[in-house]
Design an enzyme around this catalytic site. Structure first.
Site, PDB file in Angstrom:
ATOM      1  N   GLY A  85      30.882  46.316  44.302  1.00 17.35           N
ATOM      2  CA  GLY A  85      31.963  46.040  45.233  1.00 17.35           C
ATOM      3  C   GLY A  85      33.240  46.766  44.878  1.00 17.35           C
ATOM      4  O   GLY A  85      33.954  47.275  45.744  1.00 17.35           O
TER       5      GLY A  85
ATOM      6  N   ARG B  17      29.417  41.769  51.666  1.00 16.80           N
ATOM      7  CA  ARG B  17      30.692  41.427  51.033  1.00 16.80           C
ATOM      8  C   ARG B  17      31.856  41.895  51.910  1.00 16.80           C
ATOM      9  O   ARG B  17      31.777  42.935  52.574  1.00 16.80           O
ATOM     10  CB  ARG B  17      30.768  42.038  49.632  1.00 16.80           C
ATOM     11  CG  ARG B  17      29.703  41.469  48.706  1.00 16.80           C
ATOM     12  CD  ARG B  17      29.813  42.003  47.305  1.00 16.80           C
ATOM     13  NE  ARG B  17      31.043  41.540  46.650  1.00 16.80           N
ATOM     14  CZ  ARG B  17      31.399  41.904  45.424  1.00 16.80           C
ATOM     15  NH1 ARG B  17      30.628  42.747  44.742  1.00 16.80           N
ATOM     16  NH2 ARG B  17      32.505  41.443  44.889  1.00 16.80           N
TER      17      ARG B  17
ATOM     18  N   SER C  36      40.797  40.067  48.082  1.00 17.11           N
ATOM     19  CA  SER C  36      40.370  40.824  46.903  1.00 17.11           C
ATOM     20  C   SER C  36      41.504  41.736  46.437  1.00 17.11           C
ATOM     21  O   SER C  36      42.036  42.521  47.230  1.00 17.11           O
ATOM     22  CB  SER C  36      39.138  41.670  47.212  1.00 17.11           C
ATOM     23  OG  SER C  36      38.804  42.494  46.106  1.00 17.11           O
ATOM     24  N   SER C  37      41.851  41.646  45.166  1.00 20.49           N
ATOM     25  CA  SER C  37      42.868  42.540  44.602  1.00 20.49           C
ATOM     26  C   SER C  37      42.366  43.982  44.597  1.00 20.49           C
ATOM     27  O   SER C  37      43.156  44.922  44.517  1.00 20.49           O
ATOM     28  CB  SER C  37      43.215  42.119  43.177  1.00 20.49           C
ATOM     29  OG  SER C  37      42.083  42.238  42.319  1.00 20.49           O
ATOM     30  N   GLN C  38      41.045  44.162  44.709  1.00 20.67           N
ATOM     31  CA  GLN C  38      40.473  45.510  44.724  1.00 20.67           C
ATOM     32  C   GLN C  38      40.915  46.295  45.947  1.00 20.67           C
ATOM     33  O   GLN C  38      40.989  47.529  45.907  1.00 20.67           O
ATOM     34  CB  GLN C  38      38.948  45.416  44.664  1.00 20.67           C
ATOM     35  CG  GLN C  38      38.435  44.858  43.352  1.00 20.67           C
ATOM     36  CD  GLN C  38      36.960  44.508  43.396  1.00 20.67           C
ATOM     37  OE1 GLN C  38      36.308  44.617  44.427  1.00 20.67           O
ATOM     38  NE2 GLN C  38      36.427  44.063  42.266  1.00 20.67           N
TER      39      GLN C  38
ATOM     40  N   ASP D 283      36.674  35.651  36.617  1.00 19.25           N
ATOM     41  CA  ASP D 283      35.565  36.056  35.746  1.00 19.25           C
ATOM     42  C   ASP D 283      35.394  35.140  34.537  1.00 19.25           C
ATOM     43  O   ASP D 283      34.378  35.220  33.837  1.00 19.25           O
ATOM     44  CB  ASP D 283      35.767  37.494  35.268  1.00 19.25           C
ATOM     45  CG  ASP D 283      35.674  38.494  36.408  1.00 19.25           C
ATOM     46  OD1 ASP D 283      35.014  38.173  37.421  1.00 19.25           O
ATOM     47  OD2 ASP D 283      36.271  39.584  36.304  1.00 19.25           O
TER      48      ASP D 283
ATOM     49  N   LYS E  73      31.408  37.269  45.534  1.00 22.01           N
ATOM     50  CA  LYS E  73      31.087  38.276  44.521  1.00 22.01           C
ATOM     51  C   LYS E  73      29.711  38.880  44.789  1.00 22.01           C
ATOM     52  O   LYS E  73      29.116  38.689  45.844  1.00 22.01           O
ATOM     53  CB  LYS E  73      31.143  37.641  43.133  1.00 22.01           C
ATOM     54  CG  LYS E  73      32.518  37.083  42.744  1.00 22.01           C
ATOM     55  CD  LYS E  73      33.506  38.201  42.500  1.00 22.01           C
ATOM     56  CE  LYS E  73      34.821  37.654  41.958  1.00 22.01           C
ATOM     57  NZ  LYS E  73      35.793  38.726  41.649  1.00 22.01           N
TER      58      LYS E  73
ATOM     59  N   ARG F   4      28.856  33.064  42.929  1.00 23.92           N
ATOM     60  CA  ARG F   4      29.032  32.622  41.544  1.00 23.92           C
ATOM     61  C   ARG F   4      29.235  31.117  41.435  1.00 23.92           C
ATOM     62  O   ARG F   4      28.984  30.547  40.376  1.00 23.92           O
ATOM     63  CB  ARG F   4      30.211  33.363  40.904  1.00 23.92           C
ATOM     64  CG  ARG F   4      29.911  34.816  40.608  1.00 23.92           C
ATOM     65  CD  ARG F   4      30.952  35.394  39.679  1.00 23.92           C
ATOM     66  NE  ARG F   4      30.852  36.842  39.599  1.00 23.92           N
ATOM     67  CZ  ARG F   4      31.736  37.608  38.972  1.00 23.92           C
ATOM     68  NH1 ARG F   4      32.777  37.048  38.391  1.00 23.92           N
ATOM     69  NH2 ARG F   4      31.592  38.915  38.936  1.00 23.92           N
TER      70      ARG F   4
END
Length: 327
Positions: free
Chosen positions: A4, A32, A74-76, A195, A221, A225
Site C-alpha cells: 500500500g 485498499r 492515511s498519512s501515506q 503498528d 491495512k 489487523r
C-alpha cells in the site's frame, strides 16, 4: 503488487512526472482506499481509471497549487504528495483537513526531504530547487521492528536492542514510554502508533488488560489487523473483543457525515441515530449502510470545495427544518 505504501507514494509521483503508467496490484491491495488522494490528483491535472479491478492507468501531469487531503485516512497520501510536489516547478501547498493521524510518519518524510535540500515546512513544498545529495547518510534503527524485542525484554526475557535513536521522529518510539510499566496501560490511542497495536495487545493480555482506541484505520491495512489481533489474542488463550462505538456516540448527533471510503457504519449501527438525524455519504466508496442516507459521494472532488460546502450546508439546514416541522 501488494504494498500500500508503494502504491500511495508512486501514484502521485508518476502523475507529477507526467508519465503515462499502468500500475499492477494483487492480493488485498485493489480493495485498499485511495480516496481522497485519487480525486485530488484528478482535480489537479491527471486522469486516472481502473481498466480492471487490479490495474490503475494514469495519464496527464500535475500542476502546482493547493492540494486538499483528509488527514484521517492515511498519512501515506500526504507523504506521496510531498514527494510528488517536490518534483514540480513552483510552489504548492498541502492543506490537511481534519486531524492528521500518524503525523510522525509525515514528519519523517519532511526530515528526509530536508536532508536532500527540499524545504516543506508548514506543508509548503518548494519544487523549484533541485535535490542535493548530502553525500553519506546513516539510516537509523526501526522502532516498529524493535518494539517486539523491547517488549520481550520488558516481559522478563533478556534482549538487548542497539542502533535506536531516542530522539527519532518515529512515532513508534513511544514503545519505550509505554513499556516502563507493563501493568498500567488501561487505554492506548492507536491514532499515531497503529503498528504497535499487535505487540501491545499481547502486553495487555499478559497484564491487567487494556482498551485500544482509534483503531478504525487498522481495518484498512494489508489485512484487517483488528480481526488478526483478536484471533491472535484468543489463540493465546486470552479474551479480546472489538467493541463498536456507534451505539454510544451516534445518538448525540443531528448530522452524520462519512468521508471514510470503507465500511465503517453498518446498518445495525446506524439504527442508533436519532430519528431527526441527517445522514450524508461523501466518500467515493460507501462507508455507511442503512436507510435515509443522502448520497453525496465524490461531491468535493467534482466541485470547488467552497461550493460543495455551501451545497451541503443548505441541504443539512433544509432537511433539519423539515424534520423538525414534522416531529
Amino acid at each position: 503488487r501488494e504494498s500500500g505504501s508503494t502504491l500511495r507514494f508512486m501514484l502521485p509521483i508518476v502523475c507529477a512526472l507526467g508519465i503515462e503508467t499502468t500500475i499492477l496490484m494483487s492480493g488485498r491491495l485493489p480493495k485498499r482506499p485511495l480516496s481522497p488522494l485519487w480525486e485530488e490528483l484528478e482535480r489537479m491535472g491527471c486522469t486516472l481509471d481502473r481498466p480492471t479491478i487490479d490495474t490503475i492507468h494514469t495519464k496527464g501531469k500535475l500542476h502546482c497549487g493547493e492540494y486538499r487531503i483528509a488527514g484521517n485516512v492515511s498519512s501515506q497520501f500526504i507523504t506521496g504528495l510531498l514527494f510528488a510536489l517536490s518534483l514540480l516547478e513552483g510552489t504548492s501547498h498541502i492543506l490537511v483537513t481534519g486531524r492528521l493521524e500518524s503525523k510522525p510518519y509525515v514528519e519523517m518524510t519532511q526530515k528526509a526531504l530536508q536532508m536532500f535540500g527540499v524545504n516543506t515546512e508548514n506543508h509548503d513544498v518548494h519544487g523549484s530547487y533541485p535535490f542535493t545529495s548530502p553525500g553519506r547518510l546513516q539510516v537509523e534503527g526501526d522502532w516498529s521492528n524493535a518494539a517486539f524485542f523491547l517488549t520481550a525484554n520488558a516481559m522478563g526475557h533478556p534482549v538487548s536492542v542497539t542502533g535506536l535513536n531516542e530522539d527519532s521522529p518515529q512515532g513508534d518510539r513511544m514503545i519505550q514510554e509505554i513499556l516502563k510499566d507493563t501493568t498500567a496501560i488501561p487505554q492506548i490511542s492507536a491514532a499515531d502508533i497503529p503498528d504497535l497495536v499487535p505487540v501491545l495487545s499481547v502486553v495487555a493480555a499478559c497484564g491487567q488488560g487494556a482498551e485500544f482506541t482509534d483503531i478504525r484505520r487498522l481495518r484498512l491495512k494489508e489485512s484487517d489487523r483488528v480481526e488478526s489481533v483478536l484471533a491472535m489474542i484468543r489463540a493465546l488463550g486470552y479474551e479480546a473483543e472489538a467493541v463498536p462505538v456507534a451505539p454510544y456516540i451516534l445518538p448525540r448527533f443531528r448530522v452524520v457525515f462519512n468521508t471514510v471510503p470503507a465500511p465503517v457504519l453498518s446498518a445495525e449501527a446506524m439504527e442508533h441515530c436519532r430519528a431527526d438525524c441527517v445522514k450524508i455519504e461523501l466518500a467515493s466508496s460507501p462507508g455507511m449502510e442503512g436507510e435515509g442516507i443522502i448520497d453525496g459521494r465524490g461531491l468535493p472532488g467534482r466541485l470547488a470545495p467552497e461550493t460543495s460546502g455551501k451545497l451541503i450546508a443548505r441541504t443539512v439546514l433544509r432537511l433539519s427544518a423539515k424534520k423538525e416541522a414534522s416531529s
